[in-house]
Scaffold this active site. Structure first.
Site, mmCIF file in Angstrom:
data_model
loop_
_atom_site.group_PDB
_atom_site.id
_atom_site.type_symbol
_atom_site.label_atom_id
_atom_site.label_comp_id
_atom_site.label_asym_id
_atom_site.label_seq_id
_atom_site.Cartn_x
_atom_site.Cartn_y
_atom_site.Cartn_z
ATOM 1 N N GLN A 198 54.855 -66.759 -35.907
ATOM 2 C CA GLN A 198 55.947 -66.328 -35.043
ATOM 3 C C GLN A 198 55.422 -65.473 -33.885
ATOM 4 O OE1 GLN A 198 58.308 -63.156 -36.404
ATOM 5 N NE2 GLN A 198 60.080 -63.651 -35.155
ATOM 6 N N ASP B 75 44.088 -71.291 -36.490
ATOM 7 C CA ASP B 75 45.005 -71.132 -37.626
ATOM 8 C C ASP B 75 44.479 -72.026 -38.744
ATOM 9 O OD1 ASP B 75 48.306 -70.012 -37.466
ATOM 10 O OD2 ASP B 75 47.461 -70.855 -39.299
ATOM 11 N N ILE B 76 45.103 -71.910 -39.894
ATOM 12 C CA ILE B 76 44.630 -72.697 -41.040
ATOM 13 C C ILE B 76 44.985 -74.183 -40.902
ATOM 14 C CG2 ILE B 76 46.654 -72.223 -42.507
ATOM 15 C CD1 ILE B 76 44.041 -71.664 -44.578
ATOM 16 N N ARG B 77 46.001 -74.484 -40.061
ATOM 17 C CA ARG B 77 46.289 -75.896 -39.779
ATOM 18 C C ARG B 77 46.633 -76.085 -38.303
ATOM 19 N NH1 ARG B 77 50.240 -73.907 -43.090
ATOM 20 N NH2 ARG B 77 49.091 -74.510 -44.955
ATOM 21 N N TYR C 267 52.655 -56.053 -49.358
ATOM 22 C CA TYR C 267 52.415 -56.189 -47.914
ATOM 23 C C TYR C 267 52.240 -54.807 -47.280
ATOM 24 C CZ TYR C 267 53.707 -57.225 -43.017
ATOM 25 O OH TYR C 267 53.758 -57.314 -41.656
ATOM 26 N N GLY D 214 45.595 -66.860 -36.617
ATOM 27 C CA GLY D 214 47.001 -66.911 -37.016
ATOM 28 C C GLY D 214 47.874 -67.247 -35.810
HETATM 29 N N1 SER Z 1 58.791 -58.438 -40.362
HETATM 30 C C1 SER Z 1 57.981 -57.988 -41.443
HETATM 31 C C2 SER Z 1 58.574 -58.351 -42.752
HETATM 32 O O1 SER Z 1 59.774 -58.390 -42.841
HETATM 33 C C3 SER Z 1 57.799 -56.501 -41.379
HETATM 34 O O2 SER Z 1 56.612 -56.245 -40.719
HETATM 35 O O3 SER Z 1 57.862 -58.538 -43.680
#
Ligand code: SER
Length: 319
Positions: free
Chosen positions: A12, A34-36, A141, A8
């Site tokens: 960022q 990374d994937i690309r 997430y 990855g």
């Molecule tokens: N920066 C992340 C998000 O906003 C939080 O880990 O998903």
């Protein structure tokens, strides 16, 4: 000498952490993946295309290169994850299990995997969240990061895999753009300010969130990975704190340099996610165990970003 794989690496965090790792271990010893392909690439830099879900390909790179440290950063973040929860779960969990299995079977000496403030939820205390607390995350997430923390500890406890982790706050950097997070506004706002536009903020005034400037995040990561194994008392993931501010406060900090800058508020679905997360973090365990200390205030970060982002924009980096 360590041989490092970053998964990855175009993201960022990945792009800046990869640069820092190249400085630390030497360009030849860091393989970005990374994937690309990245948009720009220095000729000496090593890069492999890798889908984090492809376990066989991951094993091939680790064995071919004799990798001793893996930084696994690939993930679907909070806002994108809500749009495609099943894929977010698949990518975030299966890719972690691939890396942990590689740690166990191929004897990787250290693994870094990021967790997040997204593991917390509406039942968590809002202020100075302790290391151990009620979590109950509401985004996929956050759920995947919380489960991932438990997997990391499981691999450490049962198989001695030396995996280390930080619960990053929202990360703010000027060198690359974030993608799909709820804290992304705190990066977008600097771009709009320098373009002379009014910033339409997707979070409401008064929404405090834990945040961190990228140099602090890089510092924390390298410090954690350098710490002796016996000083690491947390094998799920460490709370790390730095800043806590609301959109109107970052706007006020920007106005010290760009007085005509304006912000307006148009909250969307991300408001609910932000409201479920805490305002600030108690990171005393990280301070005690491996000497964590943040360096940047909101004002110092803003000064640094405005000067440096202006140059990058003039050079056409984000055109
Ligand atoms: N920066 C992340 C998000 O906003 C939080 O880990 O998903």
């Amino acid at each position: 000498m360590e041989k490092v794989l970053v998964i990855g690496a175009n993201g960022q965090l990945g792009s800046e952490l990869t640069d820092a790792l190249r400085k630390k271990w030497g360009t030849a010893n860091v393989i970005a993946s990374d994937i690309r392909l990245p948009q720009q690439q220095e000729t000496d830099n090593r890069f492999e295309i890798l889908d984090a879900l492809d376990k066989a390909a991951l094993y091939r790179i680790i064995e071919k290169e004799g990798i001793s440290q893996v930084y696994h950063l690939a993930a679907v973040l909070s806002a994108s994850g809500e749009k495609n929860p099943h894929f977010a779960w698949k990518l975030n969990m299966e890719s972690l299990l691939n890396v942990l299995e590689a740690g166990r079977e191929l004897k990787i000496s250290k693994i870094f995997w990021p967790s997040s403030i997204a593991i917390f939820g509406p039942d968590t205390p809002k202020q100075q969240v302790p290391q151990l607390t009620i979590c109950n995350p509401t985004t996929i997430y956050g759920i995947s990061k919380l489960a991932g923390e438990q997997w990391c500890e499981y691999y450490w406890r049962n198989w001695g895999v030396d995996v280390r982790s930080l619960r990053y706050p929202g990360l703010i950097g000027y060198k690359s753009l974030p993608g799909g997070g709820t804290t992304d506004y705190a990066v977008d706002i600097y771009h709009k300010a320098l373009e002379g536009d009014t910033y339409s903020c997707f979070l409401q005034k008064g929404t405090y969130l834990p945040m961190m400037y990228m140099p602090d995040a890089i510092q924390a990561t390298l410090q954690l990975m350098d710490a002796p194994a016996n000083s690491i008392s947390v094998r799920t993931s460490y709370n790390v704190g730095a800043l806590s501010f609301a959109p109107e406060e970052i706007a006020a900090a920007i106005r010290k340099y760009i007085p005509e800058f304006r912000i307006q508020y148009q909250p969307d679905f991300r408001q609910k996610i932000a409201d479920s997360w805490p305002d600030s973090i108690d990171d005393s365990q990280a301070k005690k165990d491996w000497g964590w200390q943040s360096s940047y205030s909101l004002d110092r970060m803003t000064a640094d970003i405005i000067v440096n982002l202006k140059v990058l924009k003039e050079e056409g980096h984000f055109a």
